[in-house]
Design a protein around this motif. Structure first.
Motif, PDB file in Angstrom:
ATOM      1  N   ALA A 151      91.604 -25.793  89.854  1.00 38.78           N
ATOM      2  CA  ALA A 151      91.193 -25.493  91.228  1.00 38.78           C
ATOM      3  C   ALA A 151      91.696 -26.568  92.192  1.00 38.78           C
ATOM      4  N   ILE A 152      91.658 -27.816  91.763  1.00 35.71           N
ATOM      5  CA  ILE A 152      92.122 -28.905  92.630  1.00 35.71           C
ATOM      6  C   ILE A 152      93.630 -28.793  92.825  1.00 35.71           C
ATOM      7  N   GLU A 153      94.344 -28.552  91.743  1.00 35.28           N
ATOM      8  CA  GLU A 153      95.800 -28.442  91.867  1.00 35.28           C
ATOM      9  C   GLU A 153      96.207 -27.210  92.664  1.00 35.28           C
ATOM     10  N   ALA A 154      95.399 -26.148  92.596  1.00 42.92           N
ATOM     11  CA  ALA A 154      95.709 -24.973  93.410  1.00 42.92           C
ATOM     12  C   ALA A 154      95.712 -25.343  94.890  1.00 42.92           C
ATOM     13  N   GLN A 155      94.780 -26.198  95.282  1.00 35.57           N
ATOM     14  CA  GLN A 155      94.745 -26.627  96.694  1.00 35.57           C
ATOM     15  C   GLN A 155      95.910 -27.551  97.021  1.00 35.57           C
ATOM     16  N   LEU A 213      98.760 -27.467  95.671  1.00 33.43           N
ATOM     17  CA  LEU A 213      99.969 -26.638  95.718  1.00 33.43           C
ATOM     18  C   LEU A 213     100.096 -25.890  97.034  1.00 33.43           C
ATOM     19  N   LEU A 214      98.971 -25.682  97.711  1.00 32.87           N
ATOM     20  CA  LEU A 214      99.037 -24.986  99.004  1.00 32.87           C
ATOM     21  C   LEU A 214      99.151 -25.987 100.154  1.00 32.87           C
ATOM     22  N   GLY A 215      99.345 -27.275  99.810  1.00 27.36           N
ATOM     23  CA  GLY A 215      99.607 -28.251 100.861  1.00 27.36           C
ATOM     24  C   GLY A 215      98.408 -29.095 101.269  1.00 27.36           C
ATOM     25  N   ALA A 216      97.308 -29.007 100.506  1.00 30.04           N
ATOM     26  CA  ALA A 216      96.169 -29.886 100.816  1.00 30.04           C
ATOM     27  C   ALA A 216      96.503 -31.299 100.355  1.00 30.04           C
ATOM     28  N   ASP A 217      95.945 -32.329 101.007  1.00 30.37           N
ATOM     29  CA  ASP A 217      96.153 -33.683 100.477  1.00 30.37           C
ATOM     30  C   ASP A 217      95.068 -33.956  99.431  1.00 30.37           C
ATOM     31  N   LYS A 218      95.213 -35.090  98.736  1.00 34.74           N
ATOM     32  CA  LYS A 218      94.328 -35.321  97.588  1.00 34.74           C
ATOM     33  C   LYS A 218      92.864 -35.411  97.989  1.00 34.74           C
ATOM     34  N   TRP A 219      92.586 -35.976  99.160  1.00 34.44           N
ATOM     35  CA  TRP A 219      91.185 -36.125  99.571  1.00 34.44           C
ATOM     36  C   TRP A 219      90.568 -34.773  99.892  1.00 34.44           C
ATOM     37  N   GLN A 220      91.360 -33.898 100.560  1.00 27.61           N
ATOM     38  CA  GLN A 220      90.841 -32.545 100.836  1.00 27.61           C
ATOM     39  C   GLN A 220      90.533 -31.821  99.527  1.00 27.61           C
ATOM     40  N   ALA A 221      91.457 -31.940  98.564  1.00 20.48           N
ATOM     41  CA  ALA A 221      91.306 -31.185  97.323  1.00 20.48           C
ATOM     42  C   ALA A 221      90.151 -31.713  96.464  1.00 20.48           C
ATOM     43  N   MET A 222      89.909 -33.022  96.534  1.00 15.12           N
ATOM     44  CA  MET A 222      88.859 -33.591  95.676  1.00 15.12           C
ATOM     45  C   MET A 222      87.497 -33.653  96.367  1.00 15.12           C
ATOM     46  N   ARG A 223      87.471 -33.359  97.687  1.00 17.04           N
ATOM     47  CA  ARG A 223      86.261 -33.612  98.476  1.00 17.04           C
ATOM     48  C   ARG A 223      84.973 -33.043  97.877  1.00 17.04           C
ATOM     49  N   PRO A 224      84.948 -31.737  97.488  1.00 15.47           N
ATOM     50  CA  PRO A 224      83.673 -31.218  96.967  1.00 15.47           C
ATOM     51  C   PRO A 224      83.185 -31.985  95.743  1.00 15.47           C
ATOM     52  N   PHE A 225      84.118 -32.467  94.936  1.00 19.89           N
ATOM     53  CA  PHE A 225      83.722 -33.145  93.695  1.00 19.89           C
ATOM     54  C   PHE A 225      83.310 -34.587  93.972  1.00 19.89           C
ATOM     55  N   ASP A 283      83.995 -19.216  96.220  1.00 20.98           N
ATOM     56  CA  ASP A 283      83.415 -18.044  95.556  1.00 20.98           C
ATOM     57  C   ASP A 283      84.125 -16.743  95.906  1.00 20.98           C
ATOM     58  N   THR A 284      84.537 -16.611  97.187  1.00 22.72           N
ATOM     59  CA  THR A 284      85.123 -15.340  97.605  1.00 22.72           C
ATOM     60  C   THR A 284      86.637 -15.455  97.709  1.00 22.72           C
ATOM     61  N   VAL A 285      87.307 -14.318  97.568  1.00 20.71           N
ATOM     62  CA  VAL A 285      88.768 -14.288  97.675  1.00 20.71           C
ATOM     63  C   VAL A 285      89.195 -14.744  99.077  1.00 20.71           C
ATOM     64  N   ALA A 286      88.531 -14.212 100.088  1.00 25.49           N
ATOM     65  CA  ALA A 286      88.947 -14.484 101.474  1.00 25.49           C
ATOM     66  C   ALA A 286      88.943 -15.978 101.795  1.00 25.49           C
ATOM     67  N   ALA A 287      88.016 -16.722 101.189  1.00 29.01           N
ATOM     68  CA  ALA A 287      87.896 -18.157 101.490  1.00 29.01           C
ATOM     69  C   ALA A 287      89.140 -18.930 101.065  1.00 29.01           C
ATOM     70  N   HIS A 288      89.998 -18.316 100.251  1.00 26.04           N
ATOM     71  CA  HIS A 288      91.202 -19.003  99.789  1.00 26.04           C
ATOM     72  C   HIS A 288      92.408 -18.758 100.696  1.00 26.04           C
ATOM     73  N   PHE A 289      92.206 -17.985 101.752  1.00 23.17           N
ATOM     74  CA  PHE A 289      93.312 -17.656 102.658  1.00 23.17           C
ATOM     75  C   PHE A 289      93.058 -18.259 104.032  1.00 23.17           C
ATOM     76  N   GLU A 290      94.155 -18.628 104.717  1.00 24.54           N
ATOM     77  CA  GLU A 290      93.975 -19.171 106.073  1.00 24.54           C
ATOM     78  C   GLU A 290      93.704 -18.056 107.059  1.00 24.54           C
TER      79      GLU A 290
END
Lengths: 268, 197
Positions: free
Chosen positions: A162-166, A168-180, B83-90
């Motif tokens: 899930a972190i790498e998915a973010q 890969l879409l251009g998030a920086d490391k802090w954005q991707a790790m923030r919830p954790f 949780d939702t699909v939509a949340a993964h899209f801009e």
């Protein structure tokens, strides 16, 4: 008011009867904890007797350098304990250094402020005040840090995809790790919050009880306990935040990659 | 355009490869030969060495998040963080799931109920939101049936027509023949061009 009942070693031995009973019952129920129980009990007895002797001689010698040395040793032991309590640890020197320095820095600052500004003993570093204060704050900070680092490392490992998915879409490391990172910090804060909520209603803290038993006026004991709780919660929070951010930084790199390869799994 | 010079990562490489604008190259090879390792290295998701560039610039001179937006990597198993699909899209409103054979209401679904094929197609749509210059696709149609695969390939060809370069890892030789312009084989860490497409 300052009268207190001196305990004999026979009293103490009698107090251990219930623990002995626990040992016998655990053997009978095959709980598999008898060995640990014996070791932990012996460790506690030896450690406390030694610390009693050590404190007594420290109070007599009254050397600032010796006090500092003991404080540093305490931080070192706590750093090792934090490291040992994580199921997934950072490899190499960082594994112990991040927990140790976060704790040393936050506990050190809070204890210094408490000694110089609040308690003001003469001299300010007097081991009779400095070491017990440091010990109480550090014990709690240690629990907070080990909980938050254990939570962070487990979550980053489990949620790698899930972190790498973010990323890969251009998030920086802090954005991707923030919830954790948030989850880990919350885990570290929980013991302090729970302790403050239950104190006085469900639990009477050991320090306050000890003071009351040794004859101090309950109002005075409460004032001390309040100060200690503020210091404990404050230092633990700072230590938890520092350690979590430090570890998250160590588990990523300057190209915004998640570096799970820097973790090592220790036990099942 | 994607230019790779002397890319190395673990046992892979040095790999050099040039993919023109609007070109699809297919990479095949035995399981475990490092095809995914290679794609991850191109996306800069693991430490690696080599010179890489696209029309947007040289990788070493671009911050990693910007590079990954331009070099879009679709792993074989996609990751989901909400949780939702939509949340993964801009801009979920602008997405047309039906274009890949998904139900029009798919954007409102929970991620937990998605099948592997639905996940893969939605992850592809999510990747296209950023209009990448390059697509790195790791067995994108493995969980799809023939009809969905055809829709996926048609969508991919639309991207290619607009100039996107594609590196496609596949286990399906027929797919490589069908849509790729050139065909490479990765074996023992080395990439070599196959004689016939």
């Amino acid at each position: 008011m300052s009268e207190y009942v001196v305990l004999s070693y026979v009293d103490i031995a009698l107090a251990s009867v219930f623990l002995l009973l626990n040992g016998v019952l655990s053997l009978w129920l095959k709980l598999g904890v008898a060995r640990n129980l014996v070791f932990a009990t012996l460790r506690m007895v030896v450690q406390l007797l030694l610390v009693g002797l050590l404190l007594k001689s420290l109070f007599t010698i009254q050397s600032p350098w010796l006090t500092l040395l003991i404080a540093l040793l305490m931080i070192g032991f706590a750093a090792r304990e934090i490291w040992a309590r994580q199921e997934r640890r950072l490899k190499g020197w960082q594994g112990m250094a991040i927990g140790g320095t976060s704790m040393g820095a936050s506990v050190g600052v809070v204890a210094l402020v408490a000694l110089i500004v609040l308690v003001q003993p003469e001299p300010w570093w007097h081991p009779r005040y400095a070491l017990p204060l440091l010990g109480m704050i550090m014990g709690n900070a240690m629990t907070g840090i080990s909980l938050s680092l254990d939570t962070l490392h487990t979550a980053l490992n489990r949620e790698q995809r899930a972190i790498e998915a973010q990323l890969l879409l251009g998030a920086d490391k802090w954005q991707a790790m923030r919830p954790f990172i948030r989850q880990a910090m919350r885990a570290g804060f929980m013991p302090s919050i729970n302790a403050m909520a239950a104190i006085g209603v469900v639990s009477l803290p050991g320090m306050m009880t000890g003071q009351i038993l040794s004859g101090v006026d309950p109002n005075e004991a409460v004032k001390y306990q309040l100060m200690v709780m503020f210091l404990i919660a404050g230092a633990t929070g700072l230590a938890v935040m520092l350690a979590t951010l430090g570890s998250a930084r160590a588990l990523s790199d300057d190209r915004d990659r998640l570096r799970i390869d820097r973790l090592r799994k220790v036990k099942a | 355009m994607l230019e790779i010079k002397a890319l190395s990562r673990l046992h892979i490489g040095p790999v050099s490869l040039s993919v023109a604008n609007g070109e699809i190259i297919a990479i095949t090879g035995p399981s475990g030969c490092g095809k995914s390792v290679l794609l991850r290295a191109v996306a800069d998701l693991d430490p690696n060495e080599g010179h890489l560039e696209t029309q947007s610039g040289v990788r070493a001179e671009i911050p990693a998040p910007a590079w990954r937006r331009k070099v879009g990597y679709l792993p074989a198993e996609s990751g989901w963080w909400a949780d939702t699909v939509a949340a993964h899209f801009e801009t979920p409103d602008k997405i047309d799931p039906a274009s890949l054979g998904l139900a029009p209401e798919a954007m409102g679904w929970d991620v937990a109920r998605l099948s592997s094929g639905e996940r893969q197609r939605l992850a592809f749509l999510r990747l296209l939101e950023h209009c990448p210059d390059v697509l790195l696709l790791d067995e994108p149609t493995a969980p799809l049936d023939a009809a969905s695969t055809a829709l996926f390939e048609a969508r991919l060809k639309r991207c290619v027509a607009s100039g996107v370069s594609v590196v496609l890892v596949t286990h399906d030789p027929a797919q490589a023949t069908r849509i790729a312009d050139r065909h490479f084989v990765l074996d023992s860490g080395q990439l070599s061009e196959a004689a016939h497409v």
